[in-house]
Scaffold this motif. Structure first.
Motif, short mmCIF file in Angstrom:
data_model
loop_
_atom_site.label_atom_id
_atom_site.label_comp_id
_atom_site.label_asym_id
_atom_site.label_seq_id
_atom_site.Cartn_x
_atom_site.Cartn_y
_atom_site.Cartn_z
N GLY A 211 8.80 15.91 4.52
CA GLY A 211 9.51 16.56 3.43
C GLY A 211 9.58 15.76 2.14
O GLY A 211 10.38 16.08 1.28
N GLY A 212 8.79 14.72 1.97
CA GLY A 212 8.75 13.99 0.71
C GLY A 212 9.15 12.53 0.85
O GLY A 212 8.87 11.71 0.00
N PHE A 213 9.79 12.22 1.97
CA PHE A 213 10.34 10.89 2.17
C PHE A 213 9.27 9.81 2.20
O PHE A 213 9.43 8.73 1.62
CB PHE A 213 11.11 10.90 3.49
N GLU A 214 8.17 10.12 2.87
CA GLU A 214 7.15 9.10 3.06
C GLU A 214 6.65 8.52 1.75
O GLU A 214 6.46 7.31 1.62
CB GLU A 214 5.96 9.68 3.84
N THR A 216 8.08 8.50 -1.27
CA THR A 216 9.05 7.77 -2.08
C THR A 216 9.49 6.47 -1.41
O THR A 216 9.93 5.55 -2.09
CB THR A 216 10.31 8.62 -2.39
N VAL A 217 9.37 6.40 -0.10
CA VAL A 217 9.89 5.22 0.59
C VAL A 217 8.78 4.21 0.93
O VAL A 217 9.06 3.11 1.38
CB VAL A 217 10.67 5.65 1.87
N ARG A 218 7.56 4.61 0.65
CA ARG A 218 6.41 3.77 0.98
C ARG A 218 6.56 2.33 0.48
O ARG A 218 6.32 1.36 1.21
CB ARG A 218 5.14 4.40 0.38
N LEU A 219 6.99 2.18 -0.76
CA LEU A 219 7.07 0.85 -1.36
C LEU A 219 8.13 -0.03 -0.71
O LEU A 219 8.11 -1.25 -0.90
CB LEU A 219 7.35 0.96 -2.86
N ALA A 220 9.04 0.59 0.04
CA ALA A 220 10.09 -0.19 0.72
C ALA A 220 9.52 -1.04 1.85
O ALA A 220 10.23 -1.84 2.45
CB ALA A 220 11.18 0.72 1.25
N SER B 184 15.02 12.14 -1.60
CA SER B 184 13.76 11.67 -2.18
C SER B 184 13.42 12.42 -3.45
O SER B 184 12.91 11.85 -4.41
CB SER B 184 12.60 11.86 -1.19
N HIS B 185 13.71 13.71 -3.44
CA HIS B 185 13.44 14.50 -4.64
C HIS B 185 14.39 14.12 -5.77
O HIS B 185 13.98 14.00 -6.92
CB HIS B 185 13.51 16.00 -4.32
N ILE B 274 12.07 0.18 7.85
CA ILE B 274 11.56 1.55 7.78
C ILE B 274 10.13 1.60 8.34
O ILE B 274 9.68 2.65 8.80
CB ILE B 274 11.64 2.08 6.32
N LYS B 275 9.46 0.47 8.35
CA LYS B 275 8.11 0.37 8.95
C LYS B 275 8.11 0.76 10.42
O LYS B 275 7.12 1.26 10.94
CB LYS B 275 7.61 -1.09 8.91
N ARG B 276 9.21 0.41 11.07
CA ARG B 276 9.35 0.72 12.50
C ARG B 276 9.24 2.22 12.74
O ARG B 276 8.76 2.68 13.77
CB ARG B 276 10.74 0.26 12.94
N ILE B 277 9.75 2.96 11.76
CA ILE B 277 9.85 4.41 11.93
C ILE B 277 8.64 5.12 11.31
O ILE B 277 8.08 6.04 11.89
CB ILE B 277 11.15 4.94 11.30
N LEU B 278 8.27 4.69 10.12
CA LEU B 278 7.11 5.28 9.43
C LEU B 278 6.02 4.23 9.37
O LEU B 278 6.14 3.26 8.65
CB LEU B 278 7.50 5.67 8.01
N LYS B 279 4.97 4.45 10.10
CA LYS B 279 3.88 3.45 10.13
C LYS B 279 3.19 3.40 8.77
O LYS B 279 2.97 4.39 8.13
CB LYS B 279 2.87 3.78 11.22
#
Lengths: 279, 279
Positions: A211-214, A216-220, B184-185, B274-279
């Motif tokens: 839903g958009g999270f990936e 925006t949160v990538r840089l984290a 995120s939006h 957050i890497k743990r959750i989103l590869k």
């Protein structure tokens, strides 16, 4: 031409690959403060040899891709012992402090301050990529303080890598970088912290991330070692942008609280103008 | 099976394409409140015919892909006149209000409330994409309130589209969606507003956008018509997350102000989880 790269992580490693892939350097040697990273960089073939400071300082081209709090002192030490045929360049995300520290150095003109606008959220030697800088702008700061031949060497490298070069003052660079890069990282880190703090069901994050999270949160996922000195080193510009960003979030919050649909619609429509700039 | 899609934008248009591409429907008809969009959808071949409400309400499968403030009333009107062999589903980003509005409807069991976790920053019929939902989770809310055959019809469609289906209550969905999508939006819209407000040199934004800005600001291109009713419709959850997010930004701001490198490093290290959750 021989090249030495200090800092064999994402940026330094990718630049070493780019130098080799484009036959821009004969031998490429590397230095890294972490023995593990140095060994890994060698295993991955990013560099031909791992050498010590003195050996590296003899290369025709010396590239500094170290964390930005390390670079000013390292640059000074290198300028202290190079000969006038050598060129030193850095690739750091902030430029003003560095340029100030080396400003009065007798060998200042051998230094070219650059910032290629490329990066990923990954770090370390294994994050290095082939073709990394292609199509990305490379900023050269305070170019008038570099000797024409040194500037030309660096320009030609970026040209070969297909990175359009744009000139900027170091001060100007740091202001723009705060807007266009540093704030994005801060919001992304804060977003990850928000979700990790409140969303206890991690499986749901994973399931719903489409839903958009990936994006925006990538840089984290980025390295704290890289970003801590960037945020503190560019403190005043970063704080200025951050204040405005928190203000904008507050404005949106109040509109949501008051069910001000017309206000929200107008604000988002204004935000949509970013399309004009970024297709 | 005949299908009718209400709302021929990004989501409805892509779903119409998916139904056709997977031979899930014979004739697919469409309804859109904008004549321009309806004509465009027809030209693009998203639907076979544009029809009026009464004709659309006769389809075996009725799909609501309208803005979330339109859906509850539209759903009620459709439930008012369908026969018990028909299935109605929606694809909206919030679910609680809708499920509440239709809760006591005598035909409630013909309705299946869904939310496929896919989207882009583009909108309108021309934004529709083939293969849009593949690999993305589809949430089905309050499935126990749908008739088994209606539920099975919708499940089978998502299965064919290769969208893993997960069940959730409408209330639970809206909380998680606030964390993983809505915030995120909001941050992306606020980021675009921040940069547009303060960064007067638009060329610089364009030149330097490789530094992370593009991915975090991408969602700010999204449609105000889509997002205004989502933010106000999911008001309490969104405000809860937004408060926490502003708090997290404030914590980072104070650390930067105080040159608290150790604090920053620790906070970013935590965000890295957050890497743990989103590869």
């Amino acid at each position: 031409m021989t090249a030495a790269v200090f800092g064999l992580g994402l940026i330094g490693g990718s630049f070493a690959l780019a130098l080799r892939d484009n036959s821009l350097a004969g031998e490429i040697v590397g230095v890294d403060s972490s023995e593990t990273n140095a060994t890994l960089a060698l295993q991955l073939g990013l560099v031909d040899r791992i050498v010590d400071f003195d050996q590296a300082a003899k290369a025709d081209l010396i590239v500094l891709a170290t964390p930005v709090d390390v670079t000013p002192v390292l640059a000074t030490k290198i300028l202290n012992q190079i000969t006038p045929h050598q060129v030193v360049m850095d690739m750091g995300s902030i430029k003003e402090e560095l340029c100030e520290v080396i400003a009065q150095h007798p060998q200042r003109s051998r230094f070219v301050a650059t910032h290629p606008m490329w990066g990923t959220e990954f770090s370390g030697p294994s994050a290095a990529e082939h073709g990394a800088f292609k199509g990305r702008t490379a900023v050269i700061c305070d170019g008038e303080k570099s000797a024409p031949d040194a500037l030309e060497t660096v320009r030609r490298i970026y040209q070969t890598l297909q990175s359009p070069v744009i000139p900027m003052s170091a001060a100007e660079h740091d202001i723009h970088a705060a807007y266009v890069s540093h704030i994005s990282h801060i919001t992304s880190f804060a977003l990850a912290l928000t979700v990790l703090e409140k969303e206890r069901e991690e499986e749901r994050i994973f399931d719903l991330a489409g839903g958009g999270f990936e994006s925006t949160v990538r840089l984290a996922k980025s390295s704290p070692d890289t970003w801590t000195p960037i945020f503190t080193g560019n403190k005043y510009n970063v704080l200025d942008v951050l204040r405005e960003h928190i203000h904008q979030l507050g404005v949106l919050r109040r509109m949501i609280e008051k069910d001000d649909k017309e206000g929200l619609r107008k604000a988002m429509k204004k935000a949509n103008e970013i399309k004009r700039i970024l297709k």
